[in-house]
Design a protein around this motif. Structure first.
Motif, PDB file in Angstrom:
ATOM      1  N   ARG A  35       0.852  -1.132  -0.068  1.00 25.38           N
ATOM      2  CA  ARG A  35       0.016   0.003   0.041  1.00 25.38           C
ATOM      3  C   ARG A  35       0.761   1.148   0.095  1.00 25.38           C
ATOM      4  O   ARG A  35       1.867   1.516   0.694  1.00 25.38           O
ATOM      5  N   GLU A  81      -0.152   1.720  -5.636  1.00 22.81           N
ATOM      6  CA  GLU A  81       0.614   0.939  -4.661  1.00 22.81           C
ATOM      7  C   GLU A  81       1.951   1.855  -4.281  1.00 22.81           C
ATOM      8  O   GLU A  81       2.346   1.708  -3.129  1.00 22.81           O
ATOM      9  N   PRO A 269      -7.101   4.189  -2.552  1.00 23.26           N
ATOM     10  CA  PRO A 269      -6.310   3.933  -1.351  1.00 23.26           C
ATOM     11  C   PRO A 269      -6.489   4.947  -0.344  1.00 23.26           C
ATOM     12  O   PRO A 269      -6.242   4.780   0.961  1.00 23.26           O
TER      13      PRO A 269
END
Length: 306
Positions: A35, A81, A269
């Motif tokens: 992440r 990511e 995210p």
């Protein structure tokens, strides 16, 4: 955070120092999926990120998959990511693909080259996506994408990614000098298009320039009856003057338009219940159904129709 903890501390350098950035770009290239860090989220900008992206794509790239698809997938993974970036991303790409396919389906004169113009190349993501889409349309015999960028480093990155996708013959990156951009945009496009009109226009550059550049293209005759125009970030960036003008054109019967809502690119995210509304975005999709009214004509006609 100190420098040892910050994966982007090494990018606190002058954007012009590409040799230095090349040497340190690998600091962003991790082998394990993860992440992205909080300081690499939505609207985070660090010098060297674009160079790190192209280096990452080149390192991850293989010849075992469709080239353009692979480039786009690697970019998407990097942005989700590792570091947020301002490409259109996969969600908006689906909206744009559908709109572009509709444009081609409604184009009557297919013996001429289909022309797509983009203002705001950035790293070439959308140009690659558009080219991929057009190559899959069998009834389309020939096309070319002219994409305009003011940032020389972004243009260089875009050209590298376009070459990697083997799309150089279909995409031309045009560099526009920021100091003279306002006056040279039309001349730059005309030098490549000649008297050809734009079939599909994508606006994804300086948000303050959407309206003025659209009007310049109208005035120059580069936009005509049948031109499709997609404008990104109109909700998130609150590009109200552009949307008001498009609504005016629609009210006069010059254009049809609709807003398609989407989330801001690569914002998943960072999304929470508290900030979900702030991350909303949209693309204005416009079709010219009459010739644009040049100069003061729009205002004059507006008065006569009220």
């Amino acid at each position: 955070r100190d420098e040892d903890d910050d994966p982007f501390a090494c990018f606190d350098t002058d954007d012009d120092e590409l040799d230095t950035v090349d040497a340190i770009a690998s600091d962003l290239l991790v082998t394990n999926m993860r992440r992205r860090d909080a300081d690499a989220g939505v609207l985070a900008f660090h010098a060297g990120t674009e160079q790190a992206l192209v280096t990452h794509v080149e390192n991850q790239f293989t010849s075992q998959e469709d080239l353009s698809t692979q480039v786009l997938k690697i970019i998407d993974a990097f942005c989700l990511e590792r570091h947020w970036m301002m490409h259109v991303g996969p969600e908006k790409a689906m909206i744009l693909k559908s709109f572009l396919e509709e444009c081609v389906a409604n184009t009557n004169n297919m013996q001429f080259k289909f022309v797509l113009a983009e203002l705001g190349t950035y790293c070439g993501y959308s140009s690659i996506m558009f080219a991929q889409t057009l190559m899959q349309i069998k009834r389309l015999s020939d096309f070319h994408i002219y994409t305009v960028e003011v940032n020389s480093q972004h243009a260089t990155v875009a050209r590298r990614l376009i070459r990697l996708a083997k799309l150089e013959q279909h995409i031309t990156v045009l560099r526009l000098d920021m100091a003279t951009a306002e006056n040279q945009l039309i001349n730059l496009l005309r030098s490549r298009l000649g008297n050809t009109m734009i079939d599909f226009l994508f606006l994804d550059h300086d948000k303050d320039a959407y309206l003025s550049d659209l009007k310049r293209l109208e005035e120059a005759g580069l936009i005509s009856n049948g031109t499709y125009v997609a404008a990104d970030n109109v909700i998130f960036a609150q590009i109200d003057d552009y949307r008001a003008y498009i609504n005016e054109l629609a009210s006069m019967g010059v254009a049809e338009s609709k807003l398609v809502k989407a989330q801001l690119e690569y914002s998943a995210p960072d999304a929470t219940e508290s900030n979900e509304t702030k991350l909303q975005d949209g693309i204005e999709l416009t079709i010219y159904i009459q010739e644009p009214i040049k100069g003061q004509g729009a205002k004059q006609r507006s008065k006569t129709t009220t």
